[in-house]
Design an enzyme around this catalytic site. Sequence first.
Site, PDB file in Angstrom:
ATOM      1  N   HIS A  99       0.755  -1.140   0.101  1.00 44.87           N
ATOM      2  CA  HIS A  99      -0.099  -0.091   0.075  1.00 44.87           C
ATOM      3  C   HIS A  99       1.015   1.380  -0.013  1.00 44.87           C
ATOM      4  O   HIS A  99       0.348   2.442  -0.354  1.00 44.87           O
ATOM      5  CB  HIS A  99      -0.767   0.054   1.242  1.00 44.87           C
ATOM      6  CG  HIS A  99      -2.157  -1.006   1.194  1.00 44.87           C
ATOM      7  ND1 HIS A  99      -1.863  -2.294   1.021  1.00 44.87           N
ATOM      8  CD2 HIS A  99      -3.550  -0.274   1.075  1.00 44.87           C
ATOM      9  CE1 HIS A  99      -3.249  -2.520   1.038  1.00 44.87           C
ATOM     10  NE2 HIS A  99      -4.080  -1.489   1.067  1.00 44.87           N
ATOM     11  N   CYS A 100       2.058   1.080   0.577  1.00 46.87           N
ATOM     12  CA  CYS A 100       2.891   2.309   0.488  1.00 46.87           C
ATOM     13  C   CYS A 100       4.195   2.017  -0.170  1.00 46.87           C
ATOM     14  O   CYS A 100       4.876   1.300  -0.217  1.00 46.87           O
ATOM     15  CB  CYS A 100       3.430   2.304   2.205  1.00 46.87           C
ATOM     16  SG  CYS A 100       4.787   3.531   2.381  1.00 46.87           S
TER      17      CYS A 100
END
Lengths: 136, 96
Positions: free
Chosen positions: A9-10
């Site tokens: 997600h990052c």
Amino acid sequence: MIALIIVSHCHDIAEGVCRLAGEMTQTPVPIAGVGGIVDENGQRQIGTDATAVLEAIESCWRPAGVLILVDLGSAILSAETALELLPDEQRERCLISNAPLVEGAVVAALEASLGHSLEDVNRAAEAVRNLDKVLR
Amino acid sequence: MDDAKPATITVTISNPNGLHLRVGKEMVYIANRFQAQITAENLTRPSPVVDVKSILQIMQLQARTGHTIRISADGPDAHAALDALRDLLAPAGSPA
């Protein structure tokens, strides 16, 4: 030689895991990180993007296969969507791993560097799940 | 020297960071050059007997500076494998 795709997600996690995994290789292993999304203002945000995963698979594609390591939630959904968009013959050589992201990537990079098959690399990476971090 | 017999060495980890990931990686690559089965055990703290050809298992040794590791090899090139691992972990001239 297989390729590895790191989906988080990052953005920084994806890039960092790629760097760490890259340290484990003896012969160059194709490793690509896909992390975060870019919003309408061009700013990086937390999230996952199936199109970006697809592009990473295509750019790293190896006939021996592509192992996809994911963090959680929509990273898995995005990886699944990306696989659905691939031609059948490529999809059959892609595998989404059940390994935890960091440990799995470290193990997978080393095993891939040894020239092991997609299935063997994934098996080694998934074996991480059975190990305690701290010996008590 | 009879390479067909199992062989054992003990080495003390001198690296100030202990047996860290990068050294572990080098151990795995060295071990994979040999046919012998190679296992290791941390004699200083309770550890499983691990396969040196697996980075995951080497990390299970959790070996810090000063810990003593016993490495055993069994196979046609067992002695050569142990020599190579000793050169990595305790090169000649380094403190024992």
